[in-house]
Write an enzyme that holds these catalytic residues in place. Structure first.
Site, PDB file in Angstrom:
ATOM      1  N   ARG A   1      30.684  -4.194   1.273  1.00 10.59           N
ATOM      2  CA  ARG A   1      31.014  -3.096   0.607  1.00 10.59           C
ATOM      3  C   ARG A   1      31.155  -2.462   1.934  1.00 10.59           C
ATOM      4  O   ARG A   1      31.296  -0.971   1.321  1.00 10.59           O
ATOM      5  CB  ARG A   1      30.478  -2.640  -0.330  1.00 10.59           C
ATOM      6  CG  ARG A   1      30.691  -4.262  -1.169  1.00 10.59           C
ATOM      7  CD  ARG A   1      30.694  -4.042  -2.468  1.00 10.59           C
ATOM      8  NE  ARG A   1      31.702  -3.467  -3.684  1.00 10.59           N
ATOM      9  CZ  ARG A   1      31.942  -3.366  -4.964  1.00 10.59           C
ATOM     10  NH1 ARG A   1      30.950  -3.907  -5.879  1.00 10.59           N
ATOM     11  NH2 ARG A   1      33.501  -3.179  -4.789  1.00 10.59           N
TER      12      ARG A   1
ATOM     13  N   VAL B   1      35.499 -13.711  -0.834  1.00 10.39           N
ATOM     14  CA  VAL B   1      35.393 -12.258  -0.736  1.00 10.39           C
ATOM     15  C   VAL B   1      34.666 -11.579  -0.516  1.00 10.39           C
ATOM     16  O   VAL B   1      35.287 -10.268   0.609  1.00 10.39           O
ATOM     17  CB  VAL B   1      36.678 -11.629  -2.359  1.00 10.39           C
ATOM     18  CG1 VAL B   1      37.150 -10.028  -2.521  1.00 10.39           C
ATOM     19  CG2 VAL B   1      38.012 -12.567  -2.044  1.00 10.39           C
TER      20      VAL B   1
ATOM     21  N   CYS C   1      27.609  -1.945  -7.775  1.00  9.68           N
ATOM     22  CA  CYS C   1      27.355  -3.122  -7.513  1.00  9.68           C
ATOM     23  C   CYS C   1      26.813  -3.853  -5.865  1.00  9.68           C
ATOM     24  O   CYS C   1      27.668  -3.232  -4.913  1.00  9.68           O
ATOM     25  CB  CYS C   1      28.726  -4.108  -7.766  1.00  9.68           C
ATOM     26  SG  CYS C   1      28.616  -4.249  -9.728  1.00  9.68           S
TER      27      CYS C   1
ATOM     28  N   ARG D   1      28.805   0.018 -17.107  1.00  8.85           N
ATOM     29  CA  ARG D   1      29.917   0.095 -16.547  1.00  8.85           C
ATOM     30  C   ARG D   1      31.298  -0.216 -16.607  1.00  8.85           C
ATOM     31  O   ARG D   1      32.402   0.157 -16.669  1.00  8.85           O
ATOM     32  CB  ARG D   1      29.389  -0.232 -15.091  1.00  8.85           C
ATOM     33  CG  ARG D   1      27.883   0.600 -14.114  1.00  8.85           C
ATOM     34  CD  ARG D   1      27.985   0.637 -13.325  1.00  8.85           C
ATOM     35  NE  ARG D   1      29.622   0.417 -12.287  1.00  8.85           N
ATOM     36  CZ  ARG D   1      29.519  -1.071 -11.452  1.00  8.85           C
ATOM     37  NH1 ARG D   1      28.911  -2.019 -11.156  1.00  8.85           N
ATOM     38  NH2 ARG D   1      30.516  -0.687 -10.782  1.00  8.85           N
TER      39      ARG D   1
ATOM     40  N   ASP E   1      36.202 -10.768  -9.168  1.00  8.21           N
ATOM     41  CA  ASP E   1      35.467 -10.959 -10.376  1.00  8.21           C
ATOM     42  C   ASP E   1      35.321 -12.093 -11.476  1.00  8.21           C
ATOM     43  O   ASP E   1      34.956 -10.841 -12.645  1.00  8.21           O
ATOM     44  CB  ASP E   1      36.821  -9.453 -11.081  1.00  8.21           C
ATOM     45  CG  ASP E   1      35.866  -8.183 -10.097  1.00  8.21           C
ATOM     46  OD1 ASP E   1      35.198  -8.432  -9.534  1.00  8.21           O
ATOM     47  OD2 ASP E   1      36.833  -7.465 -10.166  1.00  8.21           O
TER      48      ASP E   1
ATOM     49  N   LYS F   1      39.374  -0.983 -16.139  1.00  9.43           N
ATOM     50  CA  LYS F   1      38.595  -0.004 -15.623  1.00  9.43           C
ATOM     51  C   LYS F   1      39.155   0.162 -13.855  1.00  9.43           C
ATOM     52  O   LYS F   1      38.915   1.485 -14.041  1.00  9.43           O
ATOM     53  CB  LYS F   1      37.108  -0.292 -15.450  1.00  9.43           C
ATOM     54  CG  LYS F   1      35.735   0.105 -14.089  1.00  9.43           C
ATOM     55  CD  LYS F   1      34.786  -0.385 -14.360  1.00  9.43           C
ATOM     56  CE  LYS F   1      34.812  -1.643 -13.347  1.00  9.43           C
ATOM     57  NZ  LYS F   1      34.874  -1.239 -11.760  1.00  9.43           N
ATOM     58  N   ASN F   2      39.441  -0.795 -13.246  1.00  5.58           N
ATOM     59  CA  ASN F   2      39.785  -0.853 -12.018  1.00  5.58           C
ATOM     60  C   ASN F   2      41.418   0.098 -12.042  1.00  5.58           C
ATOM     61  O   ASN F   2      41.177   0.420 -10.977  1.00  5.58           O
ATOM     62  CB  ASN F   2      39.700  -1.875 -11.204  1.00  5.58           C
ATOM     63  CG  ASN F   2      38.697  -2.842 -11.217  1.00  5.58           C
ATOM     64  OD1 ASN F   2      37.187  -1.801 -11.307  1.00  5.58           O
ATOM     65  ND2 ASN F   2      38.228  -3.966 -10.924  1.00  5.58           N
TER      66      ASN F   2
HETATM   67  C1  UD1 Z   1      37.710  -3.682  -6.074  1.00  2.67           C
HETATM   68  C2  UD1 Z   1      37.433  -4.117  -7.392  1.00  2.67           C
HETATM   69  C3  UD1 Z   1      36.255  -4.654  -7.611  1.00  2.67           C
HETATM   70  C4  UD1 Z   1      36.676  -5.956  -7.006  1.00  2.67           C
HETATM   71  C5  UD1 Z   1      37.225  -5.530  -5.582  1.00  2.67           C
HETATM   72  C6  UD1 Z   1      38.000  -7.417  -4.978  1.00  2.67           C
HETATM   73  C7  UD1 Z   1      37.875  -1.645  -8.475  1.00  2.67           C
HETATM   74  C8  UD1 Z   1      37.035  -0.423  -8.662  1.00  2.67           C
HETATM   75  N1  UD1 Z   1      36.647  -2.923  -7.960  1.00  2.67           N
HETATM   76  O1  UD1 Z   1      36.072  -3.451  -5.152  1.00  2.67           O
HETATM   77  O2  UD1 Z   1      35.853  -5.002  -9.155  1.00  2.67           O
HETATM   78  O3  UD1 Z   1      35.928  -7.079  -6.935  1.00  2.67           O
HETATM   79  O4  UD1 Z   1      38.144  -4.716  -5.268  1.00  2.67           O
HETATM   80  O5  UD1 Z   1      38.645  -7.196  -5.472  1.00  2.67           O
HETATM   81  O6  UD1 Z   1      38.211  -1.352  -8.073  1.00  2.67           O
HETATM   82  N2  UD1 Z   1      36.100  -4.498   3.450  1.00  2.67           N
HETATM   83  C9  UD1 Z   1      35.607  -4.455   4.093  1.00  2.67           C
HETATM   84  N3  UD1 Z   1      36.182  -3.142   4.412  1.00  2.67           N
HETATM   85  C10 UD1 Z   1      36.472  -2.152   4.450  1.00  2.67           C
HETATM   86  C11 UD1 Z   1      36.613  -2.065   2.613  1.00  2.67           C
HETATM   87  C12 UD1 Z   1      36.497  -3.891   1.565  1.00  2.67           C
HETATM   88  O7  UD1 Z   1      34.969  -5.364   5.084  1.00  2.67           O
HETATM   89  O8  UD1 Z   1      36.507  -1.209   4.724  1.00  2.67           O
HETATM   90  C13 UD1 Z   1      35.667  -6.151   2.559  1.00  2.67           C
HETATM   91  C14 UD1 Z   1      34.312  -5.983   1.220  1.00  2.67           C
HETATM   92  O9  UD1 Z   1      33.381  -5.835   1.557  1.00  2.67           O
HETATM   93  C15 UD1 Z   1      34.245  -7.312   0.146  1.00  2.67           C
HETATM   94  C16 UD1 Z   1      35.503  -7.250   0.434  1.00  2.67           C
HETATM   95  O10 UD1 Z   1      36.687  -6.185   1.623  1.00  2.67           O
HETATM   96  O11 UD1 Z   1      33.654  -7.931   0.715  1.00  2.67           O
HETATM   97  C17 UD1 Z   1      37.284  -6.605  -0.976  1.00  2.67           C
HETATM   98  O12 UD1 Z   1      36.825  -5.259  -1.119  1.00  2.67           O
HETATM   99  P1  UD1 Z   1      37.640  -4.242  -1.502  1.00  2.67           P
HETATM  100  O13 UD1 Z   1      38.721  -4.925  -1.785  1.00  2.67           O
HETATM  101  O14 UD1 Z   1      37.348  -2.749  -0.571  1.00  2.67           O
HETATM  102  O15 UD1 Z   1      36.783  -4.430  -2.878  1.00  2.67           O
HETATM  103  P2  UD1 Z   1      36.830  -2.765  -3.889  1.00  2.67           P
HETATM  104  O16 UD1 Z   1      37.628  -1.882  -3.363  1.00  2.67           O
HETATM  105  O17 UD1 Z   1      35.443  -2.446  -3.498  1.00  2.67           O
END
Ligand code: UD1
Length: 423
Positions: free
Chosen positions: A123, A332, A118, A402, A310, A22-23
């Site tokens: 996020r 995370v 989620c 999902r 995850d 999915k990701n």
């Molecule tokens: C992706 C995955 C999700 C997984 C996550 C971490 C997809 C569609 N989803 O989510 O399943 O759980 O990676 O492995 O691929 N953060 C900030 N600022 C930002 C962006 C992120 O502080 O601008 C923080 C987030 O709040 C979170 C952490 O970084 O605490 C990880 O987020 P991120 O790696 O961006 O996850 P996603 O891409 O949303």
């Protein structure tokens, strides 16, 4: 509302074929907007999030031919593309933000309402925006205060970007945007997840010049144009990990097929620490929980190659019944223990303090009415249901839809006593 009824089950036995990731598929689908030519994506899992991404791309003006029975999607983004992602779709899936860079390149503008998905922590997207600003994108700060990303750019220029945290989404958005920027972009402290590598492989097939994906420094040399290609998505390492835990928690013996063992190193190591026997065969990973006592171990989630966030809730399901106490630390996401309340309804007696959960272990769980509080937590409560006495009723299973293709059928083939009840 649809729900799952899960009964205490015999040890899982047999084999399960893991679906496409999915990701990995979601950013790849977003990247198809970078060319007017048709792209074919194979091994696409039939999931709600994939449906939403198809709808989003269609809404933006792409022609999407979806054949999810055969796990294939064709996308052709020829002609006019709209710059505004409709809120109705974006609010259903956080990954909608992945079209941010591609819309900017195609239309010079992108308007996206900050996403849902989620409910695991804040996020934010400031890292995505910081990277895009460095590439020359203008962000309307007033709109941002209202929760709308309104970005404009006439031209993107390569530069060096340091991510304060290796965000998966930010890394993907920046790689896509930099692929068609002028000059060279160096992304430091980039996310190293296998899904980033799959996206880079897809873009490189399209004609991009990306090096270093899978390490913390990614170099992208901008090119003039990208072309349509065909691509197989990598297998879903989180789905694989979930079934591996399913085999161990039920003290079963399952062959998990269509996996990349390297992507599962942390999960394999932790399951072995618990006493599971895991061996690589020609056909896949043989996972045995029926040979030794399953004992507790401590877990700390980290960006890849650390233990995946995850997998935190499915692994915690196992720790509730393992012998001895354990500690789980989530680094995370700041709010990813919502499943603890659900496990506790079943008798797990877990205590949390901030990012730390203490699991006493050794519990005989009781079936209960529980909620899938997010996608992975939903799978986790199903796993506990397989070893709990009586019936576990899981609601809000749209979260599970999902991200897990044919979850019930796959579990039933392995001997699980689970059924889906529609409204
Ligand atoms: C992706 C995955 C999700 C997984 C996550 C971490 C997809 C569609 N989803 O989510 O399943 O759980 O990676 O492995 O691929 N953060 C900030 N600022 C930002 C962006 C992120 O502080 O601008 C923080 C987030 O709040 C979170 C952490 O970084 O605490 C990880 O987020 P991120 O790696 O961006 O996850 P996603 O891409 O949303």
């Amino acid at each position: 509302m649809a729900k799952f009824l899960v009964q205490k089950s015999a040890p899982l036995r047999g084999e399960v074929k893991i679906s496409g990731s999915k990701n990995a598929v979601l950013p790849i689908m977003a990247a198809t907007l970078l060319t007017e030519e048709e792209c074919t994506i194979k091994d696409v899992p039939a999931l709600r999030d994939v449906d939403v991404m198809c709808e989003l791309l269609e809404n933006l003006g792409a022609t999407v031919n979806k054949d999810l029975k055969n796990n294939r999607v064709n996308i052709a983004a020829e002609g006019d593309i709209s710059y505004e992602a409709p809120f109705d779709l974006v609010k259903m899936m956080r990954a909608s933000i992945l079209v941010l860079g591609t819309l900017l390149l195609r239309t010079g503008r992108a308007v996206i309402h900050l996403p849902g998905g989620c409910a695991i922590g804040k996020r934010p997207v400031e890292l995505h925006l910081k990277g895009l600003k460095a590439l020359g994108v203008e962000i309307n700060e007033d709109q941002l205060l209202r929760g709308i990303v309104d970005a404009k750019a006439d031209e993107l220029k390569g530069c060096t970007i340091y991510l304060d945290f290796p965000s998966v989404g930010a890394t993907e958005v920046i790689i896509m945007a930099a692929s068609l920027a002028k000059g060279i972009t160096v992304l430091e402290n980039a996310a190293q997840e296998p899904e980033i590598v799959d996206l880079a492989n897809f873009l490189n097939k399209m004609g991009a010049r990306i090096k270093g994906a899978g390490t913390d420094t990614i170099k992208i040399e901008g090119v003039e144009r990208l072309k349509g290609v065909s691509h197989h998505v990598i297998p879903d390492r989180i789905e694989a990990g979930t079934f591996m835990v399913g085999a161990v928690i039920t003290r079963g013996n399952v062959l998990v097929k269509n996996i990349v063992p390297d992507h599962l190193k942390a999960v394999i190591a932790k399951l072995r620490e618990c006493g599971a026997e895991i061996s690589m065969t020609d056909e896949g990973l043989r996972v045995r929980g029926d040979v030794n006592t399953i004992v507790s171990t401590d877990v700390k989630t980290l960006p890849y190659p650390g233990f995946p966030t995850d997998m935190q809730s499915p692994f915690m399901a196992l720790l509730t019944v393992a012998k001895g106490p354990s500690v789980v630390i989530e680094t995370v996401f700041e709010n990813r223990f919502m499943h603890v309340g659900e496990f506790n309804r079943m008798g797990a007696n877990i205590k949390t303090d901030g990012s730390c959960a203490i699991i006493p272990g050794d519990k005989s769980l009781q079936g209960a009415q529980v909620v899938a509080t997010d996608l992975r937590a939903g799978a986790a409560v199903v796993l506990t249901g397989l070893v709990a006495e009586g019936t576990t009723e899981v609601t809000q299973i749209y979260h599970i839809d999902r991200g897990y293709e044919n979850f019930v059928d796959k579990l039933r083939t392995l001997g699980a006593n689970i059924m889906r009840m529609e409204d």
